[in-house]
Scaffold this motif. Structure first.
Motif, PDB file in Angstrom:
ATOM      1  N   ALA A  48       0.839  -1.200   0.000  1.00  0.00           N
ATOM      2  CA  ALA A  48       0.000   0.000   0.000  1.00  0.00           C
ATOM      3  C   ALA A  48       0.877   1.255   0.000  1.00  0.00           C
ATOM      4  CB  ALA A  48      -0.932  -0.012   1.205  1.00  0.00           C
ATOM      5  N   LYS A  49       1.920   1.288   0.827  1.00  0.00           N
ATOM      6  CA  LYS A  49       2.816   2.451   0.900  1.00  0.00           C
ATOM      7  C   LYS A  49       3.596   2.624  -0.395  1.00  0.00           C
ATOM      8  CE  LYS A  49       3.408   2.298   5.873  1.00  0.00           C
ATOM      9  NZ  LYS A  49       4.248   1.812   6.963  1.00  0.00           N
ATOM     10  N   ALA A  50       3.983   1.512  -1.005  1.00  0.00           N
ATOM     11  CA  ALA A  50       4.784   1.560  -2.234  1.00  0.00           C
ATOM     12  C   ALA A  50       3.907   1.622  -3.485  1.00  0.00           C
ATOM     13  CB  ALA A  50       5.698   0.337  -2.301  1.00  0.00           C
ATOM     14  N   THR A  51       2.617   1.731  -3.285  1.00  0.00           N
ATOM     15  CA  THR A  51       1.616   1.734  -4.362  1.00  0.00           C
ATOM     16  C   THR A  51       1.805   0.573  -5.344  1.00  0.00           C
ATOM     17  OG1 THR A  51       2.805   3.342  -5.739  1.00  0.00           O
ATOM     18  CG2 THR A  51       1.175   4.226  -4.171  1.00  0.00           C
ATOM     19  N   LEU A  52       2.019  -0.605  -4.781  1.00  0.00           N
ATOM     20  CA  LEU A  52       2.095  -1.825  -5.573  1.00  0.00           C
ATOM     21  C   LEU A  52       0.716  -2.476  -5.584  1.00  0.00           C
ATOM     22  CD1 LEU A  52       5.432  -3.203  -4.091  1.00  0.00           C
ATOM     23  CD2 LEU A  52       5.098  -2.213  -6.370  1.00  0.00           C
ATOM     24  N   PRO A  53       0.413  -3.237  -6.620  1.00  0.00           N
ATOM     25  CA  PRO A  53      -0.914  -3.873  -6.684  1.00  0.00           C
ATOM     26  C   PRO A  53      -1.074  -4.925  -5.577  1.00  0.00           C
ATOM     27  CG  PRO A  53       0.460  -4.624  -8.513  1.00  0.00           C
ATOM     28  CD  PRO A  53       1.224  -3.544  -7.794  1.00  0.00           C
ATOM     29  N   PRO A  54      -2.307  -5.086  -5.075  1.00  0.00           N
ATOM     30  CA  PRO A  54      -2.551  -6.062  -4.009  1.00  0.00           C
ATOM     31  C   PRO A  54      -2.262  -7.501  -4.432  1.00  0.00           C
ATOM     32  CG  PRO A  54      -4.417  -4.574  -4.243  1.00  0.00           C
ATOM     33  CD  PRO A  54      -3.487  -4.308  -5.386  1.00  0.00           C
ATOM     34  N   ALA A  55      -2.496  -7.812  -5.694  1.00  0.00           N
ATOM     35  CA  ALA A  55      -2.304  -9.183  -6.181  1.00  0.00           C
ATOM     36  C   ALA A  55      -1.088  -9.246  -7.098  1.00  0.00           C
ATOM     37  CB  ALA A  55      -3.542  -9.657  -6.927  1.00  0.00           C
ATOM     38  N   ASP A  56      -0.466 -10.417  -7.129  1.00  0.00           N
ATOM     39  CA  ASP A  56       0.672 -10.675  -8.013  1.00  0.00           C
ATOM     40  C   ASP A  56       0.418 -12.034  -8.673  1.00  0.00           C
ATOM     41  OD1 ASP A  56       3.092 -11.247  -9.247  1.00  0.00           O
ATOM     42  OD2 ASP A  56       4.317 -10.574  -7.548  1.00  0.00           O
ATOM     43  N   PRO A  57      -0.362 -12.042  -9.756  1.00  0.00           N
ATOM     44  CA  PRO A  57      -0.756 -13.309 -10.378  1.00  0.00           C
ATOM     45  C   PRO A  57       0.419 -14.206 -10.790  1.00  0.00           C
ATOM     46  CG  PRO A  57      -2.052 -11.508 -11.280  1.00  0.00           C
ATOM     47  CD  PRO A  57      -0.973 -10.898 -10.411  1.00  0.00           C
ATOM     48  N   GLU A  58       1.533 -13.603 -11.211  1.00  0.00           N
ATOM     49  CA  GLU A  58       2.693 -14.427 -11.597  1.00  0.00           C
ATOM     50  C   GLU A  58       3.264 -15.157 -10.384  1.00  0.00           C
ATOM     51  OE1 GLU A  58       5.579 -12.231 -13.842  1.00  0.00           O
ATOM     52  OE2 GLU A  58       4.063 -11.518 -15.262  1.00  0.00           O
ATOM     53  N   PHE A  87      -7.484 -20.575  -1.362  1.00  0.00           N
ATOM     54  CA  PHE A  87      -8.296 -19.963  -0.311  1.00  0.00           C
ATOM     55  C   PHE A  87      -7.454 -18.965   0.490  1.00  0.00           C
ATOM     56  CE2 PHE A  87      -9.756 -19.964   4.108  1.00  0.00           C
ATOM     57  CZ  PHE A  87     -11.054 -19.517   3.944  1.00  0.00           C
ATOM     58  N   ILE A  88      -6.246 -19.360   0.847  1.00  0.00           N
ATOM     59  CA  ILE A  88      -5.359 -18.485   1.621  1.00  0.00           C
ATOM     60  C   ILE A  88      -4.965 -17.266   0.798  1.00  0.00           C
ATOM     61  CG2 ILE A  88      -3.047 -18.304   2.652  1.00  0.00           C
ATOM     62  CD1 ILE A  88      -3.405 -21.242   3.544  1.00  0.00           C
ATOM     63  N   ILE A  89      -4.586 -17.478  -0.453  1.00  0.00           N
ATOM     64  CA  ILE A  89      -4.182 -16.367  -1.323  1.00  0.00           C
ATOM     65  C   ILE A  89      -5.330 -15.372  -1.481  1.00  0.00           C
ATOM     66  CG2 ILE A  89      -3.612 -15.747  -3.715  1.00  0.00           C
ATOM     67  CD1 ILE A  89      -1.898 -18.333  -3.802  1.00  0.00           C
ATOM     68  N   ASP A  90      -6.528 -15.871  -1.710  1.00  0.00           N
ATOM     69  CA  ASP A  90      -7.682 -14.979  -1.870  1.00  0.00           C
ATOM     70  C   ASP A  90      -7.903 -14.134  -0.619  1.00  0.00           C
ATOM     71  OD1 ASP A  90      -8.041 -15.955  -4.424  1.00  0.00           O
ATOM     72  OD2 ASP A  90      -9.737 -17.253  -3.896  1.00  0.00           O
ATOM     73  N   GLU A  91      -7.724 -14.740   0.542  1.00  0.00           N
ATOM     74  CA  GLU A  91      -7.885 -14.004   1.799  1.00  0.00           C
ATOM     75  C   GLU A  91      -6.783 -12.956   1.950  1.00  0.00           C
ATOM     76  OE1 GLU A  91      -9.858 -13.055   5.385  1.00  0.00           O
ATOM     77  OE2 GLU A  91     -10.472 -14.132   3.601  1.00  0.00           O
ATOM     78  N   VAL A  92      -5.561 -13.303   1.592  1.00  0.00           N
ATOM     79  CA  VAL A  92      -4.448 -12.356   1.664  1.00  0.00           C
ATOM     80  C   VAL A  92      -4.701 -11.178   0.730  1.00  0.00           C
ATOM     81  CG1 VAL A  92      -1.997 -12.053   1.081  1.00  0.00           C
ATOM     82  CG2 VAL A  92      -2.720 -14.021   2.439  1.00  0.00           C
ATOM     83  N   ILE A  93      -5.150 -11.461  -0.480  1.00  0.00           N
ATOM     84  CA  ILE A  93      -5.431 -10.381  -1.440  1.00  0.00           C
ATOM     85  C   ILE A  93      -6.519  -9.459  -0.891  1.00  0.00           C
ATOM     86  CG2 ILE A  93      -6.383  -9.865  -3.729  1.00  0.00           C
ATOM     87  CD1 ILE A  93      -4.905 -12.431  -4.699  1.00  0.00           C
ATOM     88  N   ARG A  94      -7.530 -10.045  -0.278  1.00  0.00           N
ATOM     89  CA  ARG A  94      -8.592  -9.231   0.319  1.00  0.00           C
ATOM     90  C   ARG A  94      -8.007  -8.296   1.382  1.00  0.00           C
ATOM     91  NH1 ARG A  94     -12.216  -9.368   4.356  1.00  0.00           N
ATOM     92  NH2 ARG A  94     -11.480 -11.308   5.268  1.00  0.00           N
ATOM     93  N   HIS A  95      -7.095  -8.809   2.200  1.00  0.00           N
ATOM     94  CA  HIS A  95      -6.435  -7.969   3.205  1.00  0.00           C
ATOM     95  C   HIS A  95      -5.600  -6.875   2.548  1.00  0.00           C
ATOM     96  CE1 HIS A  95      -6.546 -11.217   6.610  1.00  0.00           C
ATOM     97  NE2 HIS A  95      -7.735 -10.940   6.133  1.00  0.00           N
ATOM     98  N   HIS A  96      -4.890  -7.230   1.472  1.00  0.00           N
ATOM     99  CA  HIS A  96      -4.059  -6.254   0.778  1.00  0.00           C
ATOM    100  C   HIS A  96      -4.913  -5.151   0.146  1.00  0.00           C
ATOM    101  CE1 HIS A  96      -0.322  -9.073   0.243  1.00  0.00           C
ATOM    102  NE2 HIS A  96      -0.702  -8.941   1.508  1.00  0.00           N
TER     103      HIS A  96
END
Length: 102
Positions: A48-58, A87-96
């Motif tokens: 968030a501080k570095a303005t990077l996207p929440p998800a990293d599909p690669e 499931f874990i990744i989706d939850e992490v992305i939601r947090h991000h």
């Protein structure tokens, strides 16, 4: 003959031993997941501080492939492992996404 509900049979010591091990593993899983989420929370704040996207599909694809391979080596169903990781990744992305929104 039905069992008297007030008189339960003697506990099976073998089953009790298995269940104790399962309970210990479940506790370890919870602690490991808690630590993982503490770290991914920090990643989300950094992104968030570095303005990077929440998800990293690669990265997600690489992680899923890596963990599918580890699952096969561990004789664990890779489909189950992928669903669990997704499931874990989706939850992490939601947090991000929440961290990025402020």
């Amino acid at each position: 003959m039905p069992q008297d509900p007030q008189h339960s049979p003697e506990p099976d010591p073998v089953l009790a031993g298995f269940r104790k091990s399962i309970d210990n593993i479940d506790a370890a899983l919870i602690h490991i997941l808690a630590e993982r989420f503490r770290i991914t929370q920090a990643v989300g704040e950094y992104k968030a501080k570095a303005t990077l996207p929440p998800a990293d599909p690669e990265r997600e694809a690489r992680q899923i492939a890596r963990l599918r391979k580890l699952s096969e080596e561990a004789d664990l169903d890779p489909e189950f492992s992928e669903k669990f990781l997704r499931f874990i990744i989706d939850e992490v992305i939601r947090h991000h996404e929440r961290a990025a929104a402020g």
